[in-house]
Scaffold this motif. Structure first.
Motif, PDB file in Angstrom:
ATOM      1  N   ALA A  64      40.778 -20.908  -6.045  1.00  8.65           N
ATOM      2  CA  ALA A  64      40.259 -19.535  -6.189  1.00  8.65           C
ATOM      3  C   ALA A  64      38.856 -19.597  -6.727  1.00  8.65           C
ATOM      4  O   ALA A  64      38.208 -20.348  -7.296  1.00  8.65           O
ATOM      5  CB  ALA A  64      41.094 -19.035  -7.407  1.00  8.65           C
ATOM      6  N   ALA A  65      38.056 -18.740  -5.780  1.00  4.06           N
ATOM      7  CA  ALA A  65      36.562 -18.735  -6.101  1.00  4.06           C
ATOM      8  C   ALA A  65      36.168 -18.420  -7.653  1.00  4.06           C
ATOM      9  O   ALA A  65      35.472 -19.032  -8.458  1.00  4.06           O
ATOM     10  CB  ALA A  65      35.932 -17.600  -5.044  1.00  4.06           C
ATOM     11  N   ASP A  66      36.609 -17.161  -8.092  1.00  2.00           N
ATOM     12  CA  ASP A  66      36.610 -16.739  -9.424  1.00  2.00           C
ATOM     13  C   ASP A  66      37.788 -15.734  -9.717  1.00  2.00           C
ATOM     14  O   ASP A  66      38.282 -15.354  -9.133  1.00  2.00           O
ATOM     15  CB  ASP A  66      35.182 -15.977  -9.672  1.00  2.00           C
ATOM     16  N   ILE A  67      38.093 -15.707 -11.052  1.00  2.44           N
ATOM     17  CA  ILE A  67      39.200 -15.196 -11.685  1.00  2.44           C
ATOM     18  C   ILE A  67      39.113 -13.544 -11.305  1.00  2.44           C
ATOM     19  O   ILE A  67      40.207 -12.968 -11.337  1.00  2.44           O
ATOM     20  CB  ILE A  67      39.360 -15.354 -13.132  1.00  2.44           C
TER      21      ILE A  67
ATOM     22  N   MET B   1      36.007 -22.235 -11.100  1.00  4.25           N
ATOM     23  CA  MET B   1      36.096 -21.041 -11.615  1.00  4.25           C
ATOM     24  C   MET B   1      35.530 -21.445 -13.099  1.00  4.25           C
ATOM     25  O   MET B   1      35.041 -20.384 -13.925  1.00  4.25           O
ATOM     26  CB  MET B   1      37.469 -20.752 -11.753  1.00  4.25           C
ATOM     27  N   PHE B   2      35.334 -22.765 -13.749  1.00  4.57           N
ATOM     28  CA  PHE B   2      35.209 -22.783 -15.015  1.00  4.57           C
ATOM     29  C   PHE B   2      33.921 -23.459 -15.169  1.00  4.57           C
ATOM     30  O   PHE B   2      33.598 -24.335 -16.104  1.00  4.57           O
ATOM     31  CB  PHE B   2      36.171 -23.624 -15.788  1.00  4.57           C
ATOM     32  N   LEU B   5      32.247 -23.687 -18.641  1.00  2.00           N
ATOM     33  CA  LEU B   5      32.514 -24.456 -19.831  1.00  2.00           C
ATOM     34  C   LEU B   5      32.227 -25.768 -19.551  1.00  2.00           C
ATOM     35  O   LEU B   5      31.834 -26.574 -20.335  1.00  2.00           O
ATOM     36  CB  LEU B   5      34.281 -24.509 -19.315  1.00  2.00           C
ATOM     37  N   ARG B   6      32.158 -26.423 -18.117  1.00  2.00           N
ATOM     38  CA  ARG B   6      31.644 -27.666 -17.881  1.00  2.00           C
ATOM     39  C   ARG B   6      30.207 -28.096 -18.219  1.00  2.00           C
ATOM     40  O   ARG B   6      29.854 -28.941 -18.909  1.00  2.00           O
ATOM     41  CB  ARG B   6      32.064 -28.141 -16.571  1.00  2.00           C
ATOM     42  N   ALA B   9      29.681 -28.329 -21.767  1.00  2.00           N
ATOM     43  CA  ALA B   9      30.322 -29.608 -22.455  1.00  2.00           C
ATOM     44  C   ALA B   9      29.098 -30.719 -22.385  1.00  2.00           C
ATOM     45  O   ALA B   9      28.999 -31.457 -23.281  1.00  2.00           O
ATOM     46  CB  ALA B   9      31.471 -29.791 -21.525  1.00  2.00           C
ATOM     47  N   MET B  12      26.805 -30.262 -24.995  1.00  2.00           N
ATOM     48  CA  MET B  12      27.100 -30.484 -26.145  1.00  2.00           C
ATOM     49  C   MET B  12      27.111 -32.242 -26.380  1.00  2.00           C
ATOM     50  O   MET B  12      26.988 -32.588 -27.332  1.00  2.00           O
ATOM     51  CB  MET B  12      28.707 -29.945 -26.580  1.00  2.00           C
ATOM     52  N   GLY B  13      27.633 -32.877 -25.409  1.00  2.00           N
ATOM     53  CA  GLY B  13      27.628 -34.278 -25.160  1.00  2.00           C
ATOM     54  C   GLY B  13      25.970 -34.762 -25.494  1.00  2.00           C
ATOM     55  O   GLY B  13      25.666 -35.776 -26.327  1.00  2.00           O
ATOM     56  N   ARG B  16      25.041 -34.361 -28.944  1.00  2.00           N
ATOM     57  CA  ARG B  16      25.577 -35.200 -30.023  1.00  2.00           C
ATOM     58  C   ARG B  16      25.062 -36.604 -29.875  1.00  2.00           C
ATOM     59  O   ARG B  16      24.877 -37.212 -30.898  1.00  2.00           O
ATOM     60  CB  ARG B  16      27.187 -35.408 -29.827  1.00  2.00           C
ATOM     61  N   TYR B 110      23.510 -27.656 -30.306  1.00  2.00           N
ATOM     62  CA  TYR B 110      24.883 -27.948 -30.204  1.00  2.00           C
ATOM     63  C   TYR B 110      25.834 -26.609 -30.597  1.00  2.00           C
ATOM     64  O   TYR B 110      26.783 -26.346 -29.768  1.00  2.00           O
ATOM     65  CB  TYR B 110      25.531 -28.889 -31.162  1.00  2.00           C
ATOM     66  N   MET B 117      30.318 -21.541 -24.582  1.00  2.00           N
ATOM     67  CA  MET B 117      31.590 -21.805 -24.205  1.00  2.00           C
ATOM     68  C   MET B 117      32.519 -20.668 -24.592  1.00  2.00           C
ATOM     69  O   MET B 117      33.274 -20.359 -23.954  1.00  2.00           O
ATOM     70  CB  MET B 117      31.922 -23.119 -24.789  1.00  2.00           C
ATOM     71  N   LYS B 121      34.718 -18.219 -22.402  1.00  2.00           N
ATOM     72  CA  LYS B 121      36.297 -18.106 -22.672  1.00  2.00           C
ATOM     73  C   LYS B 121      36.742 -16.748 -22.870  1.00  2.00           C
ATOM     74  O   LYS B 121      37.686 -16.261 -22.312  1.00  2.00           O
ATOM     75  CB  LYS B 121      36.763 -18.982 -23.817  1.00  2.00           C
ATOM     76  N   PHE B 124      36.651 -14.748 -19.997  1.00  2.00           N
ATOM     77  CA  PHE B 124      37.971 -14.854 -18.848  1.00  2.00           C
ATOM     78  C   PHE B 124      38.924 -14.278 -19.415  1.00  2.00           C
ATOM     79  O   PHE B 124      39.733 -13.412 -18.717  1.00  2.00           O
ATOM     80  CB  PHE B 124      38.022 -16.366 -18.722  1.00  2.00           C
ATOM     81  N   THR B 125      39.103 -14.334 -20.686  1.00  2.00           N
ATOM     82  CA  THR B 125      40.646 -13.446 -21.162  1.00  2.00           C
ATOM     83  C   THR B 125      40.347 -12.194 -21.108  1.00  2.00           C
ATOM     84  O   THR B 125      41.327 -11.583 -20.811  1.00  2.00           O
ATOM     85  CB  THR B 125      40.787 -13.880 -22.606  1.00  2.00           C
ATOM     86  N   THR B 127      39.141 -10.608 -18.727  1.00  2.00           N
ATOM     87  CA  THR B 127      39.384 -10.319 -17.252  1.00  2.00           C
ATOM     88  C   THR B 127      40.963 -10.265 -17.113  1.00  2.00           C
ATOM     89  O   THR B 127      41.457  -9.610 -16.467  1.00  2.00           O
ATOM     90  CB  THR B 127      38.625 -11.266 -16.363  1.00  2.00           C
TER      91      THR B 127
ATOM     92  N   ASN C  84      35.193 -39.094 -23.205  1.00  2.00           N
ATOM     93  CA  ASN C  84      34.200 -38.213 -23.689  1.00  2.00           C
ATOM     94  C   ASN C  84      34.662 -37.044 -24.331  1.00  2.00           C
ATOM     95  O   ASN C  84      35.189 -36.217 -23.516  1.00  2.00           O
ATOM     96  CB  ASN C  84      33.628 -37.882 -22.524  1.00  2.00           C
ATOM     97  N   GLU C  86      33.622 -34.064 -25.756  1.00  2.00           N
ATOM     98  CA  GLU C  86      33.181 -32.826 -25.245  1.00  2.00           C
ATOM     99  C   GLU C  86      33.938 -32.541 -24.089  1.00  2.00           C
ATOM    100  O   GLU C  86      34.182 -31.331 -23.680  1.00  2.00           O
ATOM    101  CB  GLU C  86      31.639 -32.894 -24.983  1.00  2.00           C
ATOM    102  N   ALA C  90      36.393 -29.407 -23.271  1.00  2.00           N
ATOM    103  CA  ALA C  90      35.977 -28.302 -21.961  1.00  2.00           C
ATOM    104  C   ALA C  90      37.104 -28.139 -21.242  1.00  2.00           C
ATOM    105  O   ALA C  90      37.764 -27.092 -20.795  1.00  2.00           O
ATOM    106  CB  ALA C  90      34.729 -28.867 -21.351  1.00  2.00           C
ATOM    107  N   GLU C  94      39.561 -25.176 -20.390  1.00  2.00           N
ATOM    108  CA  GLU C  94      39.917 -24.779 -18.967  1.00  2.00           C
ATOM    109  C   GLU C  94      41.376 -24.597 -18.721  1.00  2.00           C
ATOM    110  O   GLU C  94      41.891 -23.817 -18.162  1.00  2.00           O
ATOM    111  CB  GLU C  94      39.400 -25.718 -18.140  1.00  2.00           C
ATOM    112  N   LEU C  97      43.071 -21.474 -20.421  1.00  2.00           N
ATOM    113  CA  LEU C  97      42.973 -20.319 -19.867  1.00  2.00           C
ATOM    114  C   LEU C  97      43.338 -20.307 -18.343  1.00  2.00           C
ATOM    115  O   LEU C  97      43.988 -19.398 -17.910  1.00  2.00           O
ATOM    116  CB  LEU C  97      41.027 -20.210 -19.445  1.00  2.00           C
ATOM    117  N   GLN C 100      47.181 -19.614 -18.976  1.00  2.00           N
ATOM    118  CA  GLN C 100      47.082 -17.960 -19.369  1.00  2.00           C
ATOM    119  C   GLN C 100      46.878 -17.174 -17.895  1.00  2.00           C
ATOM    120  O   GLN C 100      47.731 -16.277 -17.824  1.00  2.00           O
ATOM    121  CB  GLN C 100      45.902 -17.266 -20.356  1.00  2.00           C
TER     122      GLN C 100
END
Lengths: 103, 132, 121
Positions: A64-67, B1-2, B5-6, B9, B12-13, B16, B110, B117, B121, B124-125, B127, C84, C86, C90, C94, C97, C100
């Protein structure tokens, strides 16, 4: 100042009562028009439902491209189906009403 | 899609790792004798966009943990076992104040990544709530 | 939208895959400091995509095996672990979500079927 005779009273050309003779001869064509409309609507609904299923499959396979596009497609399918169900219910109601009529 | 988030991350790495290096600098602020016999040299983390400067939306990566080339401090302390012929001891070029400022910066960065992030999230929820 | 078509089974398997992946990622995080540990992952997306591409039936999909793979890539730290934290966090977010979203989509499909069957919108 000459005063002319009073003409027939009406609401205007837009609200003219159709001539009964013309209606009965046109009834066949009118029914076919409505049937075609229904058939094309169901075809469109089928397309929308197929779209939603496709999006769901892409979500499951991570393609999926995006939600947001997934959610919008599925909600559109839901609404289209609700409309179709309501139209069907009303049509069945109308049919039952017709049959209840004492002739 | 995410992607968001990546990318957070990676941020954050990287932060740290900066904190680890700062902790190392602070711990060795007075190390006059390292494994090579030289006083400890301050290390710095060099960051760059992941995948090179032309890449877009890949986050951040650590280019290098480079030694700080600035000269070490010389303190007059003839009683110190590592004092040279003139009585001067060569101490590491670590300034605790600078390190603390860097530590605060890394810590805030951080937290900013964590906030980003969480925002992703939440979007997304929200949506998904359309379908509820 | 038939009652039990390939899409429904694909969604169910994706749900099972996501649930399994959640456990694997949690295990990775728990072992973040275990010396010599190698992280694992479960790529249920690719398995499902391949199965659907070769035209698997609903019955085949239902029995699709989902095997976790050990991941040797990624930098190995001094203690021998390539986790890793972090990145795992993540991935965990992912995956959660994703779970869900699959649940929401399945619920929407069931709701649509109910509407069509009962005629009550």
């Amino acid at each position: 100042m000459p005063v002319g005779p009073i003409g027939p009273v009406g609401l205007g050309p837009e609200f003219a009562v159709p001539d009964p003779a013309a209606v009965t001869s046109d009834a066949g064509g009118g029914k076919a028009g409505f049937g075609e409309l229904l058939a094309s609507s169901i075809g469109k609904l089928d397309g929308i439902l197929a779209d939603a299923s496709q999006q769901a499959t892409q979500l499951a396979t991570g393609q999926a491209a995006d939600i947001s596009s997934v959610v919008v497609d599925i909600e559109r399918a839901n609404l289209a189906l609700q409309l179709a169900v309501q139209v069907r219910n009303k049509a069945v109601e109308a049919y039952q009403e017709l049959f209840r009529m004492q002739v | 899609m995410f992607e968001a988030l990546r990318i957070s991350a990676t941020g954050m790495g990287a932060e740290r790792l900066r904190m680890d290096v700062i902790a190392d600098n602070l711990a060795n602020a007075n190390t006059t004798r390292g494994p090579d016999g030289q006083p400890y040299q301050r290390k710095e983390v060099v960051l760059r966009p992941a995948g090179g400067f032309e890449a877009v939306l890949n986050g951040v990566e650590v280019a290098a943990i480079a030694p700080d080339p600035s000269p070490p401090r010389r303190v007059y302390d003839p009683g110190h076992p590592d004092a040279d012929a003139q009585g001067y001891v060569t101490l590491p070029n670590v300034n605790p104040v600078t390190e603390m400022v860097d530590l605060i910066s890394a810590s805030r960065s951080y937290e900013a990544d964590v906030t980003a992030m969480n925002a992703a999230k939440q979007m997304f929820t929200r949506t998904l709530d359309i379908l509820r | 939208m038939p009652l039990f078509d390939v899409t429904s089974v694909a969604l169910e398997r994706a749900l099972a895959g996501a649930a399994q992946r959640q456990a694997i990622l949690a295990n990775n995080i728990a072992n973040a400091n275990t010396p010599g540990f190698r992280r694992s992952d479960l790529d249920f997306h690719t398995a499902l995509a391949e199965a659907l591409e070769r035209g698997a039936s609903a019955a085949e999909l239902r029995n699709l095996p989902l095997q976790p793979q050990m991941d040797e890539s990624g930098a190995v730290r001094v203690d021998g672990s390539n986790v890793n934290v972090e990145r795992e966090m993540a991935s965990l977010a992912e995956n959660s979500l994703e779970y869900q979203s699959i649940v929401a989509v399945m619920r929407a499909r069931v709701h649509m079927l109910e509407q069509a069957i009962t005629g009550r919108v």
